[in-house]
Motif scaffolding. Sequence first.
Motif, PDB file in Angstrom:
ATOM      1  N   ARG A 133       0.851  -1.190   0.000  1.00  0.00           N
ATOM      2  CA  ARG A 133       0.000   0.000   0.000  1.00  0.00           C
ATOM      3  C   ARG A 133       0.884   1.236   0.000  1.00  0.00           C
ATOM      4  N   LEU A 134       0.447   2.221  -0.755  1.00  0.00           N
ATOM      5  CA  LEU A 134       1.038   3.550  -0.687  1.00  0.00           C
ATOM      6  C   LEU A 134       0.029   4.429   0.038  1.00  0.00           C
ATOM      7  N   ARG A 135       0.364   4.870   1.240  1.00  0.00           N
ATOM      8  CA  ARG A 135      -0.564   5.692   1.994  1.00  0.00           C
ATOM      9  C   ARG A 135       0.216   6.690   2.834  1.00  0.00           C
ATOM     10  N   ARG A 136      -0.485   7.707   3.239  1.00  0.00           N
ATOM     11  CA  ARG A 136       0.185   8.780   3.967  1.00  0.00           C
ATOM     12  C   ARG A 136      -0.223   8.767   5.436  1.00  0.00           C
ATOM     13  N   ALA A 137       0.637   9.373   6.228  1.00  0.00           N
ATOM     14  CA  ALA A 137       0.352   9.581   7.637  1.00  0.00           C
ATOM     15  C   ALA A 137       0.082  11.067   7.876  1.00  0.00           C
ATOM     16  N   SER A 138      -0.366  11.394   9.065  1.00  0.00           N
ATOM     17  CA  SER A 138      -0.634  12.794   9.419  1.00  0.00           C
ATOM     18  C   SER A 138       0.641  13.443   9.945  1.00  0.00           C
ATOM     19  N   LEU A 139       1.617  13.543   9.066  1.00  0.00           N
ATOM     20  CA  LEU A 139       2.912  14.130   9.403  1.00  0.00           C
ATOM     21  C   LEU A 139       3.284  15.140   8.330  1.00  0.00           C
ATOM     22  N   PRO A 140       4.203  16.025   8.612  1.00  0.00           N
ATOM     23  CA  PRO A 140       4.617  16.999   7.596  1.00  0.00           C
ATOM     24  C   PRO A 140       5.317  16.314   6.425  1.00  0.00           C
ATOM     25  N   VAL A 141       5.330  17.007   5.275  1.00  0.00           N
ATOM     26  CA  VAL A 141       6.102  16.553   4.111  1.00  0.00           C
ATOM     27  C   VAL A 141       7.593  16.648   4.463  1.00  0.00           C
ATOM     28  N   PRO A 142       8.425  15.657   4.141  1.00  0.00           N
ATOM     29  CA  PRO A 142       8.141  14.410   3.433  1.00  0.00           C
ATOM     30  C   PRO A 142       7.875  13.221   4.355  1.00  0.00           C
ATOM     31  N   LEU A 143       7.781  13.475   5.663  1.00  0.00           N
ATOM     32  CA  LEU A 143       7.598  12.366   6.606  1.00  0.00           C
ATOM     33  C   LEU A 143       6.244  11.689   6.439  1.00  0.00           C
ATOM     34  N   HIS A 144       5.300  12.353   5.772  1.00  0.00           N
ATOM     35  CA  HIS A 144       3.963  11.780   5.626  1.00  0.00           C
ATOM     36  C   HIS A 144       3.967  10.471   4.844  1.00  0.00           C
ATOM     37  N   LEU A 145       4.995  10.239   4.010  1.00  0.00           N
ATOM     38  CA  LEU A 145       5.073   9.007   3.218  1.00  0.00           C
ATOM     39  C   LEU A 145       6.184   8.074   3.698  1.00  0.00           C
ATOM     40  N   ALA A 146       6.923   8.480   4.719  1.00  0.00           N
ATOM     41  CA  ALA A 146       8.101   7.717   5.129  1.00  0.00           C
ATOM     42  C   ALA A 146       7.744   6.316   5.595  1.00  0.00           C
TER      43      ALA A 146
END
Length: 478
Positions: free
Chosen positions: A113-126
Amino acid sequence: MSERTARRAAPEPAAAVVVGGGLAGTTAALTLADAGVRVTLVEGRPRLGGLAFSFQRDTPAGELTVDNGQHVFLRCCTAYQWFLDRIAAQDLVTLQDRLDVPVLDARRARLGRLRRASLPVPLHLAASLAGYPHLSLTERAKVGRAAMALRGLDLDDPTLDDTDFGSWLRDRGQSPRTVQALWDLVGVATLNATAEQSSLALAAMVFKTGLLSHPGAADIGWANAPLGDLHHGRARAALDAAGVRTVLRGRVSALRPGPDGGWQVDVATGPGRDERLTAGSVVLAVPQREAHGLLPDGALRDPDALLRIGTAPILNIHVVYDRTVTRQPFFAALDSPVQWVFDRSGTSGMTGSPGTEHWQYLALSQSAAHDDIDRPVSELRDRYLPALERLLPAARGATVRDFFVTRERTATFAPTPGVGRLRPQARTQAPGLYLAGAWTATGWPATMEGAVRSGLRAAREALTELGRPAPDGELTAA
């Protein structure tokens, strides 16, 4: 058309004529009308919406409403979302709360899965990248470095347009597998071209804006109703309410300067039915080759540049199964001829039909489909049904109730290196004449967002030349 016929058929002169009723033309017409300009919109088809439309098909599941192709938008597509607001169609779309893309690997039978977290860019995809099973640990680490390099590019640098994205990725250590499993997974769907075929300028714009600008920028949206309900039904109602005169099945045969200034637009609406419209402003919102054929002499410094803008195809494959074969609303595929698959059962009107309660209608969106676009349906069936069975075990025992394809051979402009210098601005060298369409110089690839932005820009230029204030709000999106 004789002068006598023209005089008899001509309506009250319009202040502006918009040629083309796709998203670009509809946007331009609404924006001009909202500023108090009298507008006539002329569209050659019997419907609005351009290449984002629906049609009816009789199938064993009953009459389905079929979109010609799957269209999605992202949260960062602010102009298209303005358009949805303007035509009162926000209730007909779904937007993810948070990016989440299932990715199935046909060879290894793995789901990532490619999904994002509720973190600032670029940590949201880390976290998603760290656990992405389709790349090795080394490949994942190198993705992060390439993403940071992308983030540092200046989108106003004209040299980016001369470089292909594939070479740039290789120079930054991206393996063929990384390009396939990540960069092209996103890029082919948004650019309608592989990294090797894409201008770095356009690829950088997609990834910087969609993945590296704001944590929620890449959240995916799609229509939960047939596209025709949005881009024709709601759009036509909005045009009517704004006072726009809409002429469907109208073919513009000539565009020329008027004897007293302004423009004359000759429109054929049927055998022996011709009109000559007069207007101070004309927006050509048609494909680039059609625009080239209508442009008067001197309107562009190099009008043949429009003919050098290439096109790219999109193939859509439609399959109706006699049972549910996936619970995902959509997914992407790797190591398979299949690219993206969408469940269209509900939006097509099939759900609830007697005897089809458990049937499922899947639409496959195949971008950059140069190798498949002209294959016979029988060959496509033999190629794609086994590929779906490898991805979806439940499909192996299912009966295919219907299989058909829709083809858009010139679906988008080709985003090849050098295309940026060929794309014209909205304002031409002819006073009162403007261009709109996703192929114009919006900075965006050929998307619904790009089309709407082009219509907004053309309307803004026309209003400026007319000396009328542009409405606030929608123009800020472009």
